[in-house]
Motif scaffolding. Structure first.
Motif, PDB file in Angstrom:
ATOM      1  N   PRO A  95      42.991  31.809  56.274  1.00  0.00           N
ATOM      2  CA  PRO A  95      43.429  32.676  55.170  1.00  0.00           C
ATOM      3  C   PRO A  95      42.264  33.465  54.566  1.00  0.00           C
ATOM      4  O   PRO A  95      41.118  33.008  54.570  1.00  0.00           O
ATOM      5  CB  PRO A  95      44.006  31.687  54.153  1.00  0.00           C
ATOM      6  CG  PRO A  95      44.407  30.504  54.975  1.00  0.00           C
ATOM      7  CD  PRO A  95      43.373  30.425  56.068  1.00  0.00           C
ATOM      8  N   VAL A  96      42.593  34.633  54.041  1.00  0.00           N
ATOM      9  CA  VAL A  96      41.613  35.548  53.464  1.00  0.00           C
ATOM     10  C   VAL A  96      41.926  35.737  51.982  1.00  0.00           C
ATOM     11  O   VAL A  96      43.090  35.843  51.592  1.00  0.00           O
ATOM     12  CB  VAL A  96      41.681  36.924  54.178  1.00  0.00           C
ATOM     13  CG1 VAL A  96      40.737  37.923  53.542  1.00  0.00           C
ATOM     14  CG2 VAL A  96      41.388  36.766  55.665  1.00  0.00           C
ATOM     15  N   VAL A  97      40.872  35.786  51.153  1.00  0.00           N
ATOM     16  CA  VAL A  97      40.998  36.124  49.737  1.00  0.00           C
ATOM     17  C   VAL A  97      40.223  37.410  49.523  1.00  0.00           C
ATOM     18  O   VAL A  97      39.020  37.457  49.768  1.00  0.00           O
ATOM     19  CB  VAL A  97      40.455  34.999  48.835  1.00  0.00           C
ATOM     20  CG1 VAL A  97      40.502  35.422  47.370  1.00  0.00           C
ATOM     21  CG2 VAL A  97      41.224  33.698  49.049  1.00  0.00           C
ATOM     22  N   THR A  98      40.921  38.470  49.105  1.00  0.00           N
ATOM     23  CA  THR A  98      40.279  39.772  48.911  1.00  0.00           C
ATOM     24  C   THR A  98      39.882  39.971  47.452  1.00  0.00           C
ATOM     25  O   THR A  98      40.514  39.445  46.541  1.00  0.00           O
ATOM     26  CB  THR A  98      41.219  40.922  49.306  1.00  0.00           C
ATOM     27  OG1 THR A  98      42.375  40.910  48.478  1.00  0.00           O
ATOM     28  CG2 THR A  98      41.620  40.832  50.765  1.00  0.00           C
ATOM     29  N   TYR A  99      38.822  40.744  47.258  1.00  0.00           N
ATOM     30  CA  TYR A  99      38.488  41.186  45.900  1.00  0.00           C
ATOM     31  C   TYR A  99      37.871  42.570  45.954  1.00  0.00           C
ATOM     32  O   TYR A  99      37.375  43.015  46.972  1.00  0.00           O
ATOM     33  CB  TYR A  99      37.570  40.187  45.174  1.00  0.00           C
ATOM     34  CG  TYR A  99      36.118  40.192  45.598  1.00  0.00           C
ATOM     35  CD1 TYR A  99      35.181  41.019  44.969  1.00  0.00           C
ATOM     36  CD2 TYR A  99      35.671  39.348  46.603  1.00  0.00           C
ATOM     37  CE1 TYR A  99      33.845  40.998  45.339  1.00  0.00           C
ATOM     38  CE2 TYR A  99      34.341  39.322  46.979  1.00  0.00           C
ATOM     39  CZ  TYR A  99      33.431  40.148  46.344  1.00  0.00           C
ATOM     40  OH  TYR A  99      32.106  40.136  46.715  1.00  0.00           O
ATOM     41  N   CYS A 100      37.954  43.230  44.785  1.00  0.00           N
ATOM     42  CA  CYS A 100      37.369  44.547  44.592  1.00  0.00           C
ATOM     43  C   CYS A 100      36.634  44.501  43.255  1.00  0.00           C
ATOM     44  O   CYS A 100      36.159  43.441  42.854  1.00  0.00           O
ATOM     45  CB  CYS A 100      38.464  45.613  44.652  1.00  0.00           C
ATOM     46  SG  CYS A 100      37.808  47.286  44.915  1.00  0.00           S
ATOM     47  N   TRP A 101      36.581  45.605  42.521  1.00  0.00           N
ATOM     48  CA  TRP A 101      35.829  45.638  41.264  1.00  0.00           C
ATOM     49  C   TRP A 101      36.419  44.765  40.178  1.00  0.00           C
ATOM     50  O   TRP A 101      35.726  43.961  39.585  1.00  0.00           O
ATOM     51  CB  TRP A 101      35.699  47.077  40.747  1.00  0.00           C
ATOM     52  CG  TRP A 101      34.490  47.750  41.293  1.00  0.00           C
ATOM     53  CD1 TRP A 101      34.476  48.790  42.168  1.00  0.00           C
ATOM     54  CD2 TRP A 101      33.129  47.426  41.037  1.00  0.00           C
ATOM     55  NE1 TRP A 101      33.176  49.128  42.464  1.00  0.00           N
ATOM     56  CE2 TRP A 101      32.323  48.301  41.777  1.00  0.00           C
ATOM     57  CE3 TRP A 101      32.495  46.468  40.256  1.00  0.00           C
ATOM     58  CZ2 TRP A 101      30.934  48.267  41.770  1.00  0.00           C
ATOM     59  CZ3 TRP A 101      31.105  46.426  40.239  1.00  0.00           C
ATOM     60  CH2 TRP A 101      30.350  47.322  40.981  1.00  0.00           C
ATOM     61  N   PRO A 103      40.185  44.131  37.315  1.00  0.00           N
ATOM     62  CA  PRO A 103      41.610  44.301  37.033  1.00  0.00           C
ATOM     63  C   PRO A 103      42.073  45.752  36.996  1.00  0.00           C
ATOM     64  O   PRO A 103      43.242  46.024  37.217  1.00  0.00           O
ATOM     65  CB  PRO A 103      41.804  43.656  35.665  1.00  0.00           C
ATOM     66  CG  PRO A 103      40.571  42.927  35.357  1.00  0.00           C
ATOM     67  CD  PRO A 103      39.490  43.435  36.241  1.00  0.00           C
ATOM     68  N   GLY A 104      41.170  46.675  36.743  1.00  0.00           N
ATOM     69  CA  GLY A 104      41.551  48.082  36.681  1.00  0.00           C
ATOM     70  C   GLY A 104      41.510  48.762  38.034  1.00  0.00           C
ATOM     71  O   GLY A 104      41.706  49.966  38.131  1.00  0.00           O
ATOM     72  N   CYS A 105      41.272  47.999  39.091  1.00  0.00           N
ATOM     73  CA  CYS A 105      41.129  48.549  40.439  1.00  0.00           C
ATOM     74  C   CYS A 105      42.148  47.882  41.355  1.00  0.00           C
ATOM     75  O   CYS A 105      42.309  46.668  41.310  1.00  0.00           O
ATOM     76  CB  CYS A 105      39.711  48.266  40.937  1.00  0.00           C
ATOM     77  SG  CYS A 105      39.433  48.747  42.640  1.00  0.00           S
ATOM     78  N   ASN A 106      42.812  48.667  42.178  1.00  0.00           N
ATOM     79  CA  ASN A 106      43.773  48.077  43.111  1.00  0.00           C
ATOM     80  C   ASN A 106      43.230  48.025  44.541  1.00  0.00           C
ATOM     81  O   ASN A 106      43.978  47.864  45.492  1.00  0.00           O
ATOM     82  CB  ASN A 106      45.125  48.797  43.055  1.00  0.00           C
ATOM     83  CG  ASN A 106      45.064  50.219  43.577  1.00  0.00           C
ATOM     84  OD1 ASN A 106      44.028  50.696  44.018  1.00  0.00           O
ATOM     85  ND2 ASN A 106      46.193  50.899  43.519  1.00  0.00           N
ATOM     86  N   GLY A 107      41.923  48.122  44.688  1.00  0.00           N
ATOM     87  CA  GLY A 107      41.316  48.057  46.011  1.00  0.00           C
ATOM     88  C   GLY A 107      41.569  46.742  46.723  1.00  0.00           C
ATOM     89  O   GLY A 107      41.793  46.712  47.932  1.00  0.00           O
ATOM     90  N   ALA A 108      41.547  45.631  45.996  1.00  0.00           N
ATOM     91  CA  ALA A 108      41.822  44.329  46.619  1.00  0.00           C
ATOM     92  C   ALA A 108      43.268  44.257  47.083  1.00  0.00           C
ATOM     93  O   ALA A 108      43.564  43.647  48.111  1.00  0.00           O
ATOM     94  CB  ALA A 108      41.519  43.202  45.643  1.00  0.00           C
ATOM     95  N   THR A 109      44.162  44.885  46.349  1.00  0.00           N
ATOM     96  CA  THR A 109      45.568  44.923  46.751  1.00  0.00           C
ATOM     97  C   THR A 109      45.727  45.726  48.033  1.00  0.00           C
ATOM     98  O   THR A 109      46.433  45.307  48.958  1.00  0.00           O
ATOM     99  CB  THR A 109      46.433  45.533  45.625  1.00  0.00           C
ATOM    100  OG1 THR A 109      46.195  44.817  44.412  1.00  0.00           O
ATOM    101  CG2 THR A 109      47.901  45.486  45.968  1.00  0.00           C
ATOM    102  N   LEU A 113      46.962  44.274  51.627  1.00  0.00           N
ATOM    103  CA  LEU A 113      48.054  44.884  52.379  1.00  0.00           C
ATOM    104  C   LEU A 113      47.607  45.197  53.806  1.00  0.00           C
ATOM    105  O   LEU A 113      48.309  44.879  54.777  1.00  0.00           O
ATOM    106  CB  LEU A 113      48.543  46.153  51.683  1.00  0.00           C
ATOM    107  CG  LEU A 113      49.574  46.989  52.455  1.00  0.00           C
ATOM    108  CD1 LEU A 113      50.842  46.189  52.730  1.00  0.00           C
ATOM    109  CD2 LEU A 113      49.883  48.269  51.683  1.00  0.00           C
ATOM    110  N   ALA A 114      46.448  45.806  53.968  1.00  0.00           N
ATOM    111  CA  ALA A 114      45.957  46.154  55.305  1.00  0.00           C
ATOM    112  C   ALA A 114      45.783  44.907  56.164  1.00  0.00           C
ATOM    113  O   ALA A 114      46.139  44.901  57.349  1.00  0.00           O
ATOM    114  CB  ALA A 114      44.637  46.923  55.195  1.00  0.00           C
ATOM    115  N   VAL A 122      46.923  36.235  53.438  1.00  0.00           N
ATOM    116  CA  VAL A 122      45.989  36.807  52.479  1.00  0.00           C
ATOM    117  C   VAL A 122      46.454  36.591  51.048  1.00  0.00           C
ATOM    118  O   VAL A 122      47.651  36.573  50.760  1.00  0.00           O
ATOM    119  CB  VAL A 122      45.759  38.315  52.778  1.00  0.00           C
ATOM    120  CG1 VAL A 122      47.022  39.119  52.628  1.00  0.00           C
ATOM    121  CG2 VAL A 122      44.645  38.906  51.955  1.00  0.00           C
ATOM    122  N   LYS A 123      45.464  36.390  50.173  1.00  0.00           N
ATOM    123  CA  LYS A 123      45.672  36.349  48.728  1.00  0.00           C
ATOM    124  C   LYS A 123      44.689  37.335  48.096  1.00  0.00           C
ATOM    125  O   LYS A 123      43.647  37.634  48.672  1.00  0.00           O
ATOM    126  CB  LYS A 123      45.385  34.956  48.151  1.00  0.00           C
ATOM    127  CG  LYS A 123      46.421  33.916  48.484  1.00  0.00           C
ATOM    128  CD  LYS A 123      46.151  32.647  47.685  1.00  0.00           C
ATOM    129  CE  LYS A 123      47.267  31.642  47.884  1.00  0.00           C
ATOM    130  NZ  LYS A 123      47.255  30.637  46.814  1.00  0.00           N
TER     131      LYS A 123
END
Length: 164
Positions: A95-101, A103-109, A113-114, A122-123
């Motif tokens: 399993p993969v856990v994604t993150y970005c910057w 709460p104001g960024c949807n890059g991890a979302t 999805l990708a 994925v979470k």
């Protein structure tokens, strides 16, 4: 405290204007939410426990952002490169856990999805790198390791357990 009937409360209270879901529907919704999300504290705790946490953390930001600060041990995989590079960098059985910057960024979302479209479990890590740093967890930069004091608005200052 005086209780009002649901009809009276909804007439004057915008919180209850739309009534809460049934307990069964709420349990299904919140259970599903936990299947899609992990929070910063839980990810940090699992990584700090030593050994294999059973997941890999993916930072989906740009190289400049990665250099500015990232979670130790994370895999750097910008969202645009996921289709091309994920098969070489990630084991589809893990399993993969994604993150970005943050709460104001949807890059991890978008990254989640990708990855899901490629067949990965994925979470998304709620709070992203912002809350990782704000909760006082160590991170790496291009210059080396760094750690900031916990922000009392995001994490308990004198206790490792927030009680949630």
């Amino acid at each position: 405290m005086v209780m009002t009937s649901p009809t009276t409360a909804t007439a004057v209270n915008s919180v209850l204007r739309v009534p809460p879901a049934s307990p069964a529907a709420a349990a299904a919704h919140f259970g599903a939410s936990l299947a899609f999300h992990a929070d910063v504290s839980d990810v940090a705790s699992a990584l700090a426990a030593g050994g294999d946490p059973g997941f890999v953390v993916v930072d989906s930001r740009s190289t400049a952002s990665w250099d500015q600060g990232h979670i130790p041990g994370a895999v750097h995989l910008p969202t645009a490169l996921i289709p091309e590079q994920a098969p070489q960098l990630l084991d589809p059985a893990v399993p993969v856990v994604t993150y970005c910057w943050g709460p104001g960024c949807n890059g991890a979302t978008r990254a989640a999805l990708a990855l899901a479209q490629l067949g990965y479990q994925v979470k998304e890590m709620l709070g992203g790198f912002e809350y990782w740093a704000r909760e006082g967890f160590a991170f790496e930069t291009w210059e080396g390791g760094e750690r900031r004091a916990a922000d009392p608005l995001t994490a308990p200052v004198d206790d490792a357990d927030c009680g949630c």
